[in-house]
Design an enzyme around this catalytic site. Sequence first.
Site, PDB file in Angstrom:
ATOM      1  CB  VAL A  52       5.591   0.873 -16.930  1.00  7.64           C
ATOM      2  CG1 VAL A  52       6.533   1.490 -17.937  1.00  7.64           C
ATOM      3  CG2 VAL A  52       6.121   1.008 -15.509  1.00  7.64           C
ATOM      4  CE1 TYR A  53       4.361   0.895 -11.240  1.00  6.67           C
ATOM      5  CE2 TYR A  53       2.808   2.248 -10.007  1.00  6.67           C
ATOM      6  CZ  TYR A  53       4.054   1.665 -10.121  1.00  6.67           C
ATOM      7  OH  TYR A  53       4.985   1.838  -9.125  1.00  6.67           O
ATOM      8  N   GLY A  54       0.198  -1.269 -15.520  1.00 10.90           N
ATOM      9  CA  GLY A  54      -0.904  -1.714 -16.367  1.00 10.90           C
ATOM     10  C   GLY A  54      -0.742  -1.276 -17.807  1.00 10.90           C
ATOM     11  CE  LYS A  80       6.936   5.205  -8.664  1.00 10.60           C
ATOM     12  NZ  LYS A  80       5.519   4.793  -8.858  1.00 10.60           N
TER      13      LYS A  80
END
Length: 327
Positions: A52-54, A80
């Site tokens: 989910v990062y960015g 993750k």
Amino acid sequence: MEQRHLGRTGLRVSRIGLGTLTWGRDTDEHDAADQLKVFWEAGGTLVDTADVYGGGEAEYLLGRLVERLVPRRDLVIATKAGSVLEAGRRSDGSRGHLLAALDASLDRLGTDYVDLWQIHAFDPLTPLEETLQALDMAVNSGRARYVGVSNFCGWQLAKAATWQLAAPGIRTRLASTQMEYSLLQRGVEREVLPAALDLGVGLLPSSPLGRGVLTGKYRTATPGDSRGASDLMAAFVEPYLDEAASRIVDAVATAADGLATTPLEVALAWVRDRPGVVAPIVGARTAQQLTAALSVETLSLPDEICQALDDVSAPVHRYPDQDWSTL
């Protein structure tokens, strides 16, 4: 850089990890490349990201840089899955969601496997054994070499780690748990860290610099180019700008003056060398900031400095936490 075993496993990682929370959002490809190169040249191996990062851009960016800048074999890539951006729901630990997310991560990263795959958050709506079965399937299929969890409280970590240990050779033991831990946030010492130590799970501290506050840059004002000044991250920093935090930051600055070093190095060395800690995850905006953090490799805090910092930042322990019998 010194290497440490991740929990009670054979996986060795650098004792400082590189975080990619802002990659693909606030950190562009040029800056990310500079950071990765600086980190690798300093002997760093552990690079932490998440699906989910960015919105997936962090993984995609890391995948583009690996091999072009750094050999894949030289990195321990950790990602993750399980965090979701849905109305009324923040985590999805279902087997279907997790395995689909892993496949998508591998595609963005451009690799056949990740070295460490972590459940991003506990999902109260999914049976824990189903969530953990996804970890076993990932390892058995070769898509993940080791597994861990993130943001699990004490009982959740203890239950998950014990479940995995109950069937050795069939279930994969948890190698790590990633939790926020710093002089400004010592909550993990109450139950998470004792559980991790007892069960052989290595701790990977996130936000080891107190969301940037322990560097001392907020002591007099909020720098215009800091996270605290950004619309997206200001609320993330704000909880650590109170009077109690200020006293701790002042103590860190005093220690740094006495050791002829920086508050950043003092704060990072403190958490790096805490019992049970394997590798704090450092997220930097620029390669220059990362270089400053990596210079902590040569610093070990004197016992009296550690004790003073322990005292000024000591959390309140009440029944029935550790050492309740002394209260």
